[in-house]
Design a protein around this motif. Structure first.
Motif, PDB file in Angstrom:
ATOM      1  N   GLN A 152      43.549  15.464  55.961  1.00  0.00           N
ATOM      2  CA  GLN A 152      44.768  16.250  55.808  1.00  0.00           C
ATOM      3  C   GLN A 152      44.829  17.322  56.896  1.00  0.00           C
ATOM      4  OE1 GLN A 152      44.789  17.996  51.931  1.00  0.00           O
ATOM      5  NE2 GLN A 152      47.003  18.014  51.822  1.00  0.00           N
TER       6      GLN A 152
ATOM      7  N   GLU B 257      42.017  23.750  54.690  1.00  0.00           N
ATOM      8  CA  GLU B 257      42.751  22.802  53.861  1.00  0.00           C
ATOM      9  C   GLU B 257      42.444  23.067  52.387  1.00  0.00           C
ATOM     10  OE1 GLU B 257      41.390  18.947  55.081  1.00  0.00           O
ATOM     11  OE2 GLU B 257      41.627  19.446  57.180  1.00  0.00           O
TER      12      GLU B 257
ATOM     13  N   TYR C 289      42.654  25.067  48.933  1.00  0.00           N
ATOM     14  CA  TYR C 289      43.530  25.928  48.133  1.00  0.00           C
ATOM     15  C   TYR C 289      42.844  27.236  47.761  1.00  0.00           C
ATOM     16  CZ  TYR C 289      46.209  27.644  44.161  1.00  0.00           C
ATOM     17  OH  TYR C 289      46.929  28.438  43.318  1.00  0.00           O
TER      18      TYR C 289
ATOM     19  N   TRP D  30      52.212  25.342  48.630  1.00  0.00           N
ATOM     20  CA  TRP D  30      51.078  24.429  48.535  1.00  0.00           C
ATOM     21  C   TRP D  30      51.516  23.073  47.973  1.00  0.00           C
ATOM     22  CZ3 TRP D  30      46.367  24.650  50.601  1.00  0.00           C
ATOM     23  CH2 TRP D  30      45.445  23.684  50.207  1.00  0.00           C
ATOM     24  N   GLU D  31      52.363  23.090  46.959  1.00  0.00           N
ATOM     25  CA  GLU D  31      52.867  21.841  46.377  1.00  0.00           C
ATOM     26  C   GLU D  31      53.655  21.036  47.413  1.00  0.00           C
ATOM     27  OE1 GLU D  31      52.274  20.318  43.460  1.00  0.00           O
ATOM     28  OE2 GLU D  31      50.820  21.920  43.113  1.00  0.00           O
TER      29      GLU D  31
ATOM     30  N   TYR E 191      53.269  21.209  50.639  1.00  0.00           N
ATOM     31  CA  TYR E 191      52.233  20.766  51.582  1.00  0.00           C
ATOM     32  C   TYR E 191      51.552  19.487  51.087  1.00  0.00           C
ATOM     33  CZ  TYR E 191      47.384  21.084  53.474  1.00  0.00           C
ATOM     34  OH  TYR E 191      46.165  20.845  54.033  1.00  0.00           O
ATOM     35  N   LEU E 192      51.171  19.472  49.822  1.00  0.00           N
ATOM     36  CA  LEU E 192      50.515  18.287  49.275  1.00  0.00           C
ATOM     37  C   LEU E 192      51.460  17.080  49.250  1.00  0.00           C
ATOM     38  CD1 LEU E 192      48.517  19.756  46.254  1.00  0.00           C
ATOM     39  CD2 LEU E 192      47.657  19.149  48.535  1.00  0.00           C
TER      40      LEU E 192
ATOM     41  N   ASN F  64      50.857  13.512  51.630  1.00  0.00           N
ATOM     42  CA  ASN F  64      50.391  12.343  50.870  1.00  0.00           C
ATOM     43  C   ASN F  64      51.435  11.268  50.828  1.00  0.00           C
ATOM     44  OD1 ASN F  64      47.850  13.345  50.251  1.00  0.00           O
ATOM     45  ND2 ASN F  64      48.658  14.531  48.551  1.00  0.00           N
TER      46      ASN F  64
END
Length: 73
Positions: A2, A39, A41, A65-66, A68-69, A73
């Motif tokens: 990531q 990377e 959290y 962050w959400e 980003y994930l 993905n």
């Protein structure tokens, strides 16, 4: 692997938008001590709790962050 959170966050910068994630990204850009290669959290969250005076609410970081994930993905 990531990409670092900082790299994602820099894609959210914009001098004209005023949403909370964009304002957060603009502020992080000016923070020379931000953990740019992280990377993790917990590492970033801990850093912001101690040094993120520009962040009004940690929920803004959680929201970023959400995103980003989801994007990585």
């Amino acid at each position: 692997m990531q990409r670092p959170f900082y790299h994602y966050l820099m894609t959210e910068r914009d001098p004209h938008k005023r949403d909370v994630v964009t304002l957060f990204a603009n502020a992080v850009y000016l923070d020379d001590s931000f953990p740019k290669q992280s990377e993790d959290y917990h590492e970033i969250s801990h850093y912001l709790e101690l040094n993120g005076s520009y962040l009004e609410e940690m929920t803004t970081f959680d929201k970023a962050w959400e995103i980003y994930l989801d994007k990585d993905n």
